[in-house]
Structures are given as C-alpha cells and as structure tokens.
Design a protein around this motif. Structure first.
Motif, PDB file in Angstrom:
ATOM      1  N   ALA A 214      13.515  37.866  80.559  1.00 29.38           N
ATOM      2  CA  ALA A 214      14.723  37.073  80.337  1.00 29.38           C
ATOM      3  C   ALA A 214      14.646  36.318  79.016  1.00 29.38           C
ATOM      4  CB  ALA A 214      14.930  36.101  81.497  1.00 29.38           C
ATOM      5  N   VAL A 215      13.463  35.802  78.695  1.00 27.48           N
ATOM      6  CA  VAL A 215      13.285  35.073  77.437  1.00 27.48           C
ATOM      7  C   VAL A 215      13.335  36.032  76.246  1.00 27.48           C
ATOM      8  CG1 VAL A 215      11.632  33.743  76.049  1.00 27.48           C
ATOM      9  CG2 VAL A 215      11.993  33.158  78.451  1.00 27.48           C
ATOM     10  N   LEU A 216      12.575  37.108  76.319  1.00 24.85           N
ATOM     11  CA  LEU A 216      12.466  38.001  75.159  1.00 24.85           C
ATOM     12  C   LEU A 216      13.710  38.865  74.952  1.00 24.85           C
ATOM     13  CD1 LEU A 216       8.734  39.156  75.348  1.00 24.85           C
ATOM     14  CD2 LEU A 216       9.756  37.265  74.057  1.00 24.85           C
ATOM     15  N   SER A 217      14.547  38.986  75.968  1.00 25.38           N
ATOM     16  CA  SER A 217      15.770  39.777  75.808  1.00 25.38           C
ATOM     17  C   SER A 217      16.945  38.924  75.365  1.00 25.38           C
ATOM     18  CB  SER A 217      16.118  40.492  77.126  1.00 25.38           C
ATOM     19  OG  SER A 217      16.385  39.556  78.160  1.00 25.38           O
ATOM     20  N   ASP A 218      16.747  37.597  75.330  1.00 22.04           N
ATOM     21  CA  ASP A 218      17.780  36.688  74.859  1.00 22.04           C
ATOM     22  C   ASP A 218      17.471  36.314  73.406  1.00 22.04           C
ATOM     23  OD1 ASP A 218      18.730  33.747  74.340  1.00 22.04           O
ATOM     24  OD2 ASP A 218      19.957  34.452  76.008  1.00 22.04           O
ATOM     25  N   GLU A 219      18.381  36.638  72.502  1.00 24.11           N
ATOM     26  CA  GLU A 219      18.106  36.474  71.067  1.00 24.11           C
ATOM     27  C   GLU A 219      17.721  35.039  70.699  1.00 24.11           C
ATOM     28  OE1 GLU A 219      20.288  37.262  66.742  1.00 24.11           O
ATOM     29  OE2 GLU A 219      21.188  38.018  68.599  1.00 24.11           O
ATOM     30  N   LYS A 220      18.467  34.061  71.193  1.00 27.32           N
ATOM     31  CA  LYS A 220      18.194  32.670  70.847  1.00 27.32           C
ATOM     32  C   LYS A 220      16.864  32.191  71.417  1.00 27.32           C
ATOM     33  CE  LYS A 220      23.033  31.252  70.333  1.00 27.32           C
ATOM     34  NZ  LYS A 220      24.113  30.369  70.850  1.00 27.32           N
ATOM     35  N   GLN A 221      16.610  32.507  72.682  1.00 27.22           N
ATOM     36  CA  GLN A 221      15.361  32.072  73.298  1.00 27.22           C
ATOM     37  C   GLN A 221      14.153  32.752  72.661  1.00 27.22           C
ATOM     38  OE1 GLN A 221      15.088  31.231  77.546  1.00 27.22           O
ATOM     39  NE2 GLN A 221      17.173  31.979  77.784  1.00 27.22           N
ATOM     40  N   ARG A 222      14.344  33.997  72.258  1.00 28.84           N
ATOM     41  CA  ARG A 222      13.236  34.716  71.625  1.00 28.84           C
ATOM     42  C   ARG A 222      12.882  34.086  70.279  1.00 28.84           C
ATOM     43  NH1 ARG A 222      12.934  41.231  70.194  1.00 28.84           N
ATOM     44  NH2 ARG A 222      10.819  41.159  69.303  1.00 28.84           N
ATOM     45  N   VAL A 223      13.896  33.678  69.507  1.00 28.06           N
ATOM     46  CA  VAL A 223      13.645  33.037  68.221  1.00 28.06           C
ATOM     47  C   VAL A 223      12.864  31.744  68.415  1.00 28.06           C
ATOM     48  CG1 VAL A 223      14.744  31.828  66.296  1.00 28.06           C
ATOM     49  CG2 VAL A 223      15.605  34.064  67.011  1.00 28.06           C
ATOM     50  N   VAL A 224      13.258  30.963  69.404  1.00 26.62           N
ATOM     51  CA  VAL A 224      12.555  29.706  69.690  1.00 26.62           C
ATOM     52  C   VAL A 224      11.105  29.992  70.063  1.00 26.62           C
ATOM     53  CG1 VAL A 224      12.391  27.741  71.274  1.00 26.62           C
ATOM     54  CG2 VAL A 224      14.615  28.455  70.393  1.00 26.62           C
ATOM     55  N   TYR A 225      10.892  30.998  70.901  1.00 26.24           N
ATOM     56  CA  TYR A 225       9.526  31.333  71.302  1.00 26.24           C
ATOM     57  C   TYR A 225       8.701  31.832  70.115  1.00 26.24           C
ATOM     58  CZ  TYR A 225       5.550  33.693  73.373  1.00 26.24           C
ATOM     59  OH  TYR A 225       4.272  34.093  73.657  1.00 26.24           O
ATOM     60  N   ASP A 226       9.287  32.681  69.293  1.00 26.60           N
ATOM     61  CA  ASP A 226       8.566  33.219  68.132  1.00 26.60           C
ATOM     62  C   ASP A 226       8.158  32.114  67.160  1.00 26.60           C
ATOM     63  OD1 ASP A 226       8.742  35.764  69.110  1.00 26.60           O
ATOM     64  OD2 ASP A 226      10.415  36.384  67.831  1.00 26.60           O
ATOM     65  N   GLU A 227       9.028  31.118  67.012  1.00 22.41           N
ATOM     66  CA  GLU A 227       8.768  30.062  66.034  1.00 22.41           C
ATOM     67  C   GLU A 227       7.858  28.949  66.571  1.00 22.41           C
ATOM     68  OE1 GLU A 227      12.583  28.699  64.802  1.00 22.41           O
ATOM     69  OE2 GLU A 227      12.963  30.418  63.481  1.00 22.41           O
ATOM     70  N   THR A 228       7.938  28.695  67.868  1.00 19.99           N
ATOM     71  CA  THR A 228       7.199  27.552  68.430  1.00 19.99           C
ATOM     72  C   THR A 228       6.135  27.917  69.452  1.00 19.99           C
ATOM     73  OG1 THR A 228       8.744  27.187  70.273  1.00 19.99           O
ATOM     74  CG2 THR A 228       9.298  26.170  68.141  1.00 19.99           C
ATOM     75  N   GLY A 229       6.229  29.113  70.018  1.00 20.39           N
ATOM     76  CA  GLY A 229       5.283  29.499  71.073  1.00 20.39           C
ATOM     77  C   GLY A 229       5.619  28.881  72.419  1.00 20.39           C
ATOM     78  N   THR A 230       6.792  28.227  72.499  1.00 25.93           N
ATOM     79  CA  THR A 230       7.235  27.621  73.750  1.00 25.93           C
ATOM     80  C   THR A 230       8.576  28.213  74.153  1.00 25.93           C
ATOM     81  OG1 THR A 230       8.395  25.816  72.611  1.00 25.93           O
ATOM     82  CG2 THR A 230       6.065  25.455  73.188  1.00 25.93           C
ATOM     83  N   VAL A 231       8.964  27.966  75.411  1.00 29.39           N
ATOM     84  CA  VAL A 231      10.258  28.450  75.890  1.00 29.39           C
ATOM     85  C   VAL A 231      11.056  27.273  76.445  1.00 29.39           C
ATOM     86  CG1 VAL A 231       9.319  30.714  76.463  1.00 29.39           C
ATOM     87  CG2 VAL A 231       9.412  28.952  78.215  1.00 29.39           C
ATOM     88  N   ASP A 232      12.355  27.445  76.519  1.00 34.78           N
ATOM     89  CA  ASP A 232      13.228  26.415  77.084  1.00 34.78           C
ATOM     90  C   ASP A 232      13.149  26.513  78.603  1.00 34.78           C
ATOM     91  OD1 ASP A 232      15.159  24.652  77.839  1.00 34.78           O
ATOM     92  OD2 ASP A 232      16.840  25.765  76.977  1.00 34.78           O
ATOM     93  N   GLU A 233      12.306  25.693  79.197  1.00 32.23           N
ATOM     94  CA  GLU A 233      12.084  25.758  80.640  1.00 32.23           C
ATOM     95  C   GLU A 233      13.323  25.359  81.442  1.00 32.23           C
ATOM     96  OE1 GLU A 233       9.360  27.011  81.874  1.00 32.23           O
ATOM     97  OE2 GLU A 233       8.243  27.112  79.987  1.00 32.23           O
ATOM     98  N   ASP A 234      14.273  24.672  80.809  1.00 36.58           N
ATOM     99  CA  ASP A 234      15.480  24.236  81.504  1.00 36.58           C
ATOM    100  C   ASP A 234      16.601  25.269  81.440  1.00 36.58           C
ATOM    101  OD1 ASP A 234      14.391  21.770  82.239  1.00 36.58           O
ATOM    102  OD2 ASP A 234      14.897  20.893  80.288  1.00 36.58           O
ATOM    103  N   ALA A 235      16.360  26.375  80.748  1.00 34.92           N
ATOM    104  CA  ALA A 235      17.390  27.411  80.650  1.00 34.92           C
ATOM    105  C   ALA A 235      17.728  27.926  82.049  1.00 34.92           C
ATOM    106  CB  ALA A 235      16.893  28.563  79.776  1.00 34.92           C
ATOM    107  N   GLU A 236      19.010  28.149  82.285  1.00 36.79           N
ATOM    108  CA  GLU A 236      19.454  28.549  83.631  1.00 36.79           C
ATOM    109  C   GLU A 236      18.773  29.825  84.093  1.00 36.79           C
ATOM    110  OE1 GLU A 236      23.592  29.314  86.132  1.00 36.79           O
ATOM    111  OE2 GLU A 236      23.666  28.774  84.014  1.00 36.79           O
ATOM    112  N   VAL A 237      18.526  30.738  83.174  1.00 37.24           N
ATOM    113  CA  VAL A 237      17.937  32.014  83.547  1.00 37.24           C
ATOM    114  C   VAL A 237      16.523  31.871  84.109  1.00 37.24           C
ATOM    115  CG1 VAL A 237      16.878  32.562  81.314  1.00 37.24           C
ATOM    116  CG2 VAL A 237      17.728  34.410  82.760  1.00 37.24           C
ATOM    117  N   LEU A 238      15.859  30.748  83.819  1.00 35.91           N
ATOM    118  CA  LEU A 238      14.481  30.556  84.288  1.00 35.91           C
ATOM    119  C   LEU A 238      14.397  29.728  85.563  1.00 35.91           C
ATOM    120  CD1 LEU A 238      12.585  29.922  80.931  1.00 35.91           C
ATOM    121  CD2 LEU A 238      12.900  32.056  82.192  1.00 35.91           C
TER     122      LEU A 238
END
Length: 258
Positions: free
Chosen positions: A67-91
């Motif tokens: 879900a994270v890596l298939s979402d363009e915005k979330q993937r960019v955040v992960y690539d740049e910071t190594g973290t994910v948006d834990e509050d995202a509805e998909v998670l």
C-alpha cells in the motif's frame, strides 16, 4: 510499532523494498509483481491451523508494505525519510487485506498451488531451507514450521537437502539435527498427520474442492466479520450515542479470525 519495525520483526528486514524482493527504483509493475509473488508464498490459507495467526499477521504487514510503495506520495516520503505516514487511512487496522488482495489479483487456489509446485525443489526453497537451518540451529521442528509450502510428507526431502549441504560444507553440522531422536521425529510426524486430517475435515465441512475454494473461504469469513462489525458499532452507539459514524472502516477492529 511503526511499519519498518513490523517488517524487521516479521521478515528480518526494515527495508520495505526488501520485503517485496524488489530493488529501490523499481517500477510500479515490478512492485506489484513483487507483492503478488510474496503474497502467494505467505497466504494464510496455505499453512496449518496453528500457524494461521502468525501467517495472517505477516500477510497484513505485506499488504501495508505494498500500500505504501504503490502510492506515489507515500513512496516519495518513504524514499526520502525512511519513514511512513502511520496515520494514513490505508494503514489502519480495519482494512481487510485478504479481500484487498483477492480483488487486486483475482487469485484462485489453483494459482497458489501452481506457485507451490514451482517453489518446491527450486533454488529459492533451498536458500530458505538453509536459512532456516542456520537460524534455528538445526531444530527440525522449527525448520518445518518455518519453510513455506511444506507439510510432514516433505520432511525426507527437506532433510536430504540439509544433509547434502552439510556434506558439501555449505552448512555446519548441528547436534540438534544430526542427533535428533526417533521419538522427536515420530512426534512431529504424528502432529503433521493430525493437522492434515483436520484440514481435510474443514475443507469437507465447507464443501470446498475446486477453483472457487478461496472465494468460498473469504465469503464465509466475511459473514463473521460483518457480525463483529455490527457488534462493534452497537457498542459505539451505546457509548457515544449518535455521534458514531456507521459504516466506517477506520477502526482498531478486532483481528480477523483465521
């Protein structure tokens, strides 16, 4: 626990790309393919009853990774910071990852069985067996529980793989493996036979036996989940009155019963 830490605990790596077995910079198609392949290996309907809870947990984590890596915005955040948006509805915990997977790939039991057939005796299986042998210091109980797509009938084949690797110097000779008692071997076999009978009984009771096995299992579980969600919303209404939103999915819902 944050998603990368969940991955570390479940898969031995905090790298989301590593969990799917793809490279950083992989295309959307490669990420989808990696998720498809990993999910076939980890599907909770392919493990013995006592392993379903753990398999379901890992399957859910795998779904979140995709879900994270298939979402363009979330993937960019992960690539740049190594973290994910834990509050995202998909998670959130309310999502049913088994149904999500089924809708995404329209996979049948035959697809899973085809993967199982290609996996057995492959280089990937040999690598997994060797890793399990090292990780569990030769304990065959743990090895047989860890290696996917195996049951008690596969043990002679798995044991032969390990013995060949020991003879060739690829693996050390652990006492737990080379001196395992016949009593322990027989106990493991009896457990395996019992699990196989229980699995057959469950299949017969559900009337499964063809291409629609997986869909039938999901449908039967959906009824249980609907009942659980009705009870959950009734509890919210009793506690908060009409302020609870009906039909919402963003909850810390009970874990799906396997």
């Amino acid at each position: 626990m944050a998603l990368p830490q969940q991955c570390e605990a479940a898969f031995g790596t905090a790298d989301l790309y590593g969990v799917l077995g793809v490279r950083r910079g992989a295309s959307a198609q490669e990420i989808r393919r990696g998720y498809h392949r990993a999910s076939l290996r980890l599907h909770p309907d392919r493990v013995p009853p006592e392993q379903k809870e753990e398999a379901t947990r890992r399957f859910q984590i795998l779904g979140k990774v995709y879900a994270v890596l298939s979402d363009e915005k979330q993937r960019v955040v992960y690539d740049e910071t190594g973290t994910v948006d834990e509050d995202a509805e998909v998670l959130q915990d309310g999502r049913d990852w088994l149904e999500y997977w089924q809708l995404l790939f329209k996979v049948t039991v035959k697809d899973i069985e085809d993967f199982q057939n290609s996996y057995k005796n492959s280089e990937e299986e040999r690598a997994d067996v060797k890793a399990a042998y090292l990780n569990f210091k030769g304990d065959m109980d743990r090895i047989m529980e860890s290696v996917m797509c195996t049951d008690y009938t596969d043990e002679p084949r798995i044991r032969e793989m390990i013995e060949q690797a020991i003879d060739s110097g690829e693996l050390p000779s652990y006492k737990a493996f080379v001196r395992e008692s016949k009593q322990k071997m027989m106990s493991r076999r009896r457990r395996g036979e019992k699990e196989a009978k229980e699995a057959k009984k469950t299949k017969d009771e559900l009337g499964l036996g063809g291409e629609n096995d997986l869909q039938a299992l999901i449908k039967s579980r959906s009824k249980d989940r609907e009942k659980e969600m009705d009870n959950f919303f009734a509890h919210l209404e009793a506690k908060y009155g009409n302020s609870a939103k009906k039909g919402g999915k963003k909850t810390s819902a009970k874990k799906r019963k396997a």
